[in-house]
Design an enzyme around this catalytic site. Sequence first.
Site, mmCIF file in Angstrom:
data_model
loop_
_atom_site.group_PDB
_atom_site.id
_atom_site.type_symbol
_atom_site.label_atom_id
_atom_site.label_comp_id
_atom_site.label_asym_id
_atom_site.label_seq_id
_atom_site.Cartn_x
_atom_site.Cartn_y
_atom_site.Cartn_z
ATOM 1 N N SER A 8 51.846 70.869 -3.601
ATOM 2 C CA SER A 8 50.401 70.191 -3.516
ATOM 3 C C SER A 8 50.225 68.791 -2.853
ATOM 4 O O SER A 8 51.202 67.978 -2.995
ATOM 5 C CB SER A 8 50.025 70.125 -5.075
ATOM 6 O OG SER A 8 48.648 69.641 -5.228
ATOM 7 N N THR B 165 38.301 79.915 6.419
ATOM 8 C CA THR B 165 38.561 78.964 7.740
ATOM 9 C C THR B 165 39.475 77.699 7.038
ATOM 10 O O THR B 165 39.150 77.476 5.936
ATOM 11 C CB THR B 165 37.190 78.401 7.852
ATOM 12 O OG1 THR B 165 36.421 79.594 8.387
ATOM 13 C CG2 THR B 165 37.234 77.326 9.146
ATOM 14 N N CYS C 233 46.230 68.190 -17.615
ATOM 15 C CA CYS C 233 45.628 69.472 -18.006
ATOM 16 C C CYS C 233 45.227 69.504 -19.515
ATOM 17 O O CYS C 233 44.398 70.464 -19.739
ATOM 18 C CB CYS C 233 46.404 70.680 -17.393
ATOM 19 S SG CYS C 233 46.579 70.388 -15.720
HETATM 20 N N1 PLP Z 1 52.141 72.811 -11.143
HETATM 21 C C1 PLP Z 1 52.410 71.474 -11.398
HETATM 22 C C2 PLP Z 1 53.893 71.449 -12.033
HETATM 23 C C3 PLP Z 1 51.683 70.349 -11.460
HETATM 24 O O1 PLP Z 1 51.810 69.484 -12.042
HETATM 25 C C4 PLP Z 1 50.190 70.693 -11.209
HETATM 26 C C5 PLP Z 1 49.175 69.805 -10.995
HETATM 27 O O2 PLP Z 1 48.822 69.013 -12.343
HETATM 28 C C6 PLP Z 1 49.596 71.892 -10.460
HETATM 29 C C7 PLP Z 1 50.888 72.951 -10.548
HETATM 30 C C8 PLP Z 1 48.318 72.306 -9.992
HETATM 31 O O3 PLP Z 1 48.312 71.719 -8.828
HETATM 32 P P1 PLP Z 1 46.995 71.549 -8.173
HETATM 33 O O4 PLP Z 1 46.201 70.738 -8.733
HETATM 34 O O5 PLP Z 1 47.237 71.425 -6.585
HETATM 35 O O6 PLP Z 1 46.473 73.059 -8.137
#
Ligand code: PLP
Length: 377
Positions: free
Chosen positions: A198, A236, A322
């Site tokens: 990411s 795109t 989250c």
């Molecule tokens: N996986 C992990 C371990 C993460 O810490 C996160 C983001 O908090 C994600 C996936 C999700 O990433 P993105 O925000 O780019 O969708």
Amino acid sequence: MIYLDNAATTKPSGEVCKAVINGLEVFGNPSSLHRAGLDAELLVTHAREIVAESLGCQAEEIFFTSGATESNNTAIFGAYRSQGKRKKRAVTTTVEHPAVARPFDELERLGCEIVRISPDENGSISAGDILRAVNEDTFLVSCMLVNNETGAVLPVEKAFSMIKKKYPQVITHCDCVQGYMKLPVRTKKLNADMISVSGHKIYGPKGIGALYVRKGLHIPPFMLGGGQERGFRSGTESVPLICGLGAAVEQLKDSIGENLEKMRALDAYLAKRCMENGGISINYAGEKSPYINSISVQGLKSEVLLHFLEEKGIYVSSGSACSKGKKSGVLQEFRIPVQDLDTTLRVSFAVTTTEADIDALADALSIAQQKLQKLRR
Ligand code: PLP
């Protein structure tokens, strides 16, 4: 502002912002056949090469996505659509980010047999535990590299190499979001068929990520449409965000080891300051990334502490961003004592974090602890 919530997101660097603006100004559609389109395509190609180099793979193995959530969904549902009709089992852990955990719940609803490996009584998952869950009927194993709540490093390299020796057909996927550009991540060494990364965790923009897909592995596309990204991910290309991701990776690529050393020193300094304060426990003692620290401050609820610190201009997180204040199931899985779950703070570093930032945090925590003691008297 003292920002210590870098596992949630990071501040884009000046170079990244410049690259994003450049990607906006070079406004052509990379699919267009004229010069404006070609200029945009060149930027995308350049960024793809940078990301590929950072993972030690070929540029054609990198696909840009809207972030790691999309990368994880593409990998997991792609593996299911490629092999999940013939084979039933998929293996993961109980400490994955929701962007892996929820797709696995969905696979279960679709009739797959899901095996979720839990950490042992010490909070660690062994490569052998993961291997033992795999059988001839397994089509996918997905395991994160660094846990986003505790910083725990999972034995992905060892587990995947053992799995590939015994069951070469099993697809291996690793969510590397919290490890990418922080720990060395090489596709071959990790033995991963797919890797999710990411942008916004590495000082790049939000809404951009990438999925590495090993050449030769056939995964059906998740997004259908105009056939961009060689038909694998239509839509795109977000040229500005892709440029931003490229610039973020470029900036970090030669300093992973040096930054890691710096983070180890900060991690040790935080532990020392917490010990001096007293009444603070470090929640994870196993092998971990020094970028992420989970601590519990006895008697002080995370939410209360979080806002107390915020008033002093210090930003941390309670558990993971989250979980939005919900008691974290993942922390429980890591065997963090029940009484510490409500009092957990996640302190996560950036390359710009200093000892002075940690001093400010420890001093503020000390004030909070003294206030609490007074209330109790
Ligand atoms: N996986 C992990 C371990 C993460 O810490 C996160 C983001 O908090 C994600 C996936 C999700 O990433 P993105 O925000 O780019 O969708």
